[in-house]
Design an enzyme around this catalytic site. Structure first.
Site, PDB file in Angstrom:
ATOM      1  N   CYS A 276       0.568  -0.950  -0.264  1.00  0.00           N
ATOM      2  CA  CYS A 276       0.090   0.126  -0.046  1.00  0.00           C
ATOM      3  C   CYS A 276       0.945   1.108  -0.108  1.00  0.00           C
ATOM      4  O   CYS A 276       0.381   2.590  -0.902  1.00  0.00           O
ATOM      5  CB  CYS A 276      -1.087  -0.076   0.940  1.00  0.00           C
ATOM      6  SG  CYS A 276      -0.539   0.055   3.056  1.00  0.00           S
TER       7      CYS A 276
ATOM      8  N   GLY B 157      -6.380 -10.434   5.010  1.00  0.00           N
ATOM      9  CA  GLY B 157      -5.421 -10.515   5.739  1.00  0.00           C
ATOM     10  C   GLY B 157      -4.465  -9.849   6.328  1.00  0.00           C
ATOM     11  O   GLY B 157      -5.141  -9.773   7.044  1.00  0.00           O
TER      12      GLY B 157
END
Length: 432
Positions: free
Chosen positions: A51, A192
């Protein structure tokens, strides 16, 4: 051979750019690595996509050619111009590339200094590339030492003494804008590591946590482990208008929450989109407070201040580890090692020849003949071994061989890597 790293991160690229550069599934990642290695100057590569960063780490024969190939490939896929990519990217080569890799592995380059997720993400990136044949000896050497450096940083500093991550920072942000989380319904989308951390932090704060995922049994498994509840993904369109708190961190390549399913509500909603590309795409309004990863900078800055002393010490460790890595590489040259084996053998033969002559076992006038004969015997004996050593010097098992030989000829070689699966990675991440 050179090491090269091209880095796009929270430090130099906006979330919009990082979204366009991201690789969210194995198929896309494999395609990228295949194209990278198709460049005539690139022989091994690893792709790191999270990210907060997208990085290419490779070994190459020519830095300029490899850099050009990487930018052309990324521009063609992302739609971002080469000029913009070149203007944003941090480019590291040789020793600076290794220093940067060690910094990333040690979480010194993370948005949240000391966060624990990046080591696992780096391990997964290396394992994927290695298992699919996109990297071997050269990058495995660097990764082995990167995780070894990360272990030193973790053990010698306090930057990870209170483990944090983007997920924990996001929950801290929620608690700073919402007076009381206890008893409030919170939806976590995804299963996740980031979703798991989020769910556990929310539960510890007293929230009523629901977990949803496209694959329901995975949501049920995580919910069972955490003590949360399960929401059917088919009911997401209802949940977004019923839940006050929402966290999402999926690997979807397209938004899963859009204007079409968002309805006006008479209460404030607090949404945290931790995915890259983003999971939420909507036009502002409807009493929704949306936070994305780049909005967490203030808390991150506080984290950096708290860990400043540890970070300084960690940078020193990384600098020394970088120097040690290149010193270690220099010892792996096979020719000096073969030369030393021959020299030690010839010296042993010379000493023994002098001993038998001194004791009268062989007349002194035969000294030259004995010396030549012993050298010929040793050359014949060592020829096959040295030929094999040269033949495997470019194979993935070379480091095991050279390290073992260094140990046998009494060099100071304490670290003998077992294999190219990078045991340091597994030991550090899994706590073994």
């Amino acid at each position: 051979m050179h090491y090269l790293n091209i880095s796009f991160s929270h430090k130099n690229s906006t979330l919009d750019v990082r979204e366009k550069l991201s690789y969210k599934d194995d198929y896309a990642t494999k395609g990228c690595l295949s194209k990278l290695n198709s460049g005539e100057s690139i022989n091994e590569s690893i792709l790191i996509s999270t990210c907060n960063r997208m990085e290419v780490f490779c070994s190459c024969s020519d830095i300029a050619s490899a850099t050009k190939h990487i930018f052309e490939m990324l521009a063609a896929r992302s739609g971002v111009s080469i000029d913009e990519l070149e203007g944003r990217a941090d480019i590291f080569d040789d020793s600076s590339a290794i220093h940067h890799l060690f910094s990333v592995a040690s979480s010194l380059d993370s948005m949240v200094i000391g966060e624990t997720q990046i080591a696992g993400q780096l391990k997964d990136a290396f394992r994927f590339s290695y298992d699919n044949g996109f990297c071997s000896q050269k990058l495995a050497r660097a990764m082995h030492h990167a995780f070894k450096c990360a272990a030193k940083v973790r053990n010698a500093t306090d930057i990870s003494s209170k483990p944090v991550s983007i997920a924990s920072v996001a929950v801290s942000k929620l608690k700073s804008v919402l007076d009381n989380v206890e008893g409030k319904k919170a939806l976590v989308i995804g299963v996740g590591e980031m979703s798991e951390i989020t769910a556990k932090h929310l539960l510890s704060s007293g929230a009523d946590v629901y977990i949803t995922n496209r694959t329901k049994h995975k949501a049920e498994k995580l919910a069972s482990e955490c003590g949360a509840k399960v929401l059917d993904m088919q009911d997401l369109h209802k949940a977004v208008n019923e839940f006050e708190i929402l966290f999402t961190a999926t690997s979807s390549s397209e938004p899963i929450i859009t204007d079409e399913i968002i309805k006006p509500c008479d209460f404030d909603r607090y949404w945290f989109d931790m995915a890259v590309p983003r999971d939420i795409n909507y036009h502002k309004g409807d009493r929704i407070n949306l936070y994305v990863v780049d909005d967490l900078k203030n808390i991150v800055d506080q984290n950096m201040s708290f860990r400043e002393d540890g970070a300084r010490k960690a940078h020193g460790i990384i600098g020394r580890s970088t120097v040690e890595f290149f010193e270690w590489l220099n010892t792996l040259n096979i020719e000096p090692m073969i030369k030393e084996i021959y020299e030690k053998a010839f010296e042993a033969a010379r000493i023994e020849s002098q001993r038998v002559i001194k004791k009268g076992f062989i007349p002194k006038e035969y000294e030259d003949q004995i010396h030549k004969m012993s050298q010929q015997v040793l050359k014949r004996f060592l020829h096959q071994m040295s030929s094999k050593m040269r033949s495997v010097s470019e194979e993935s098992k070379a480091d095991m061989l050279t390290s073992a030989v260094q140990f046998l000829i009494e060099k100071d070689q304490r670290d003998i890597p077992d294999k190219y699966k990078c045991e340091h990675a597994l030991n550090i991440i899994e706590g073994r």
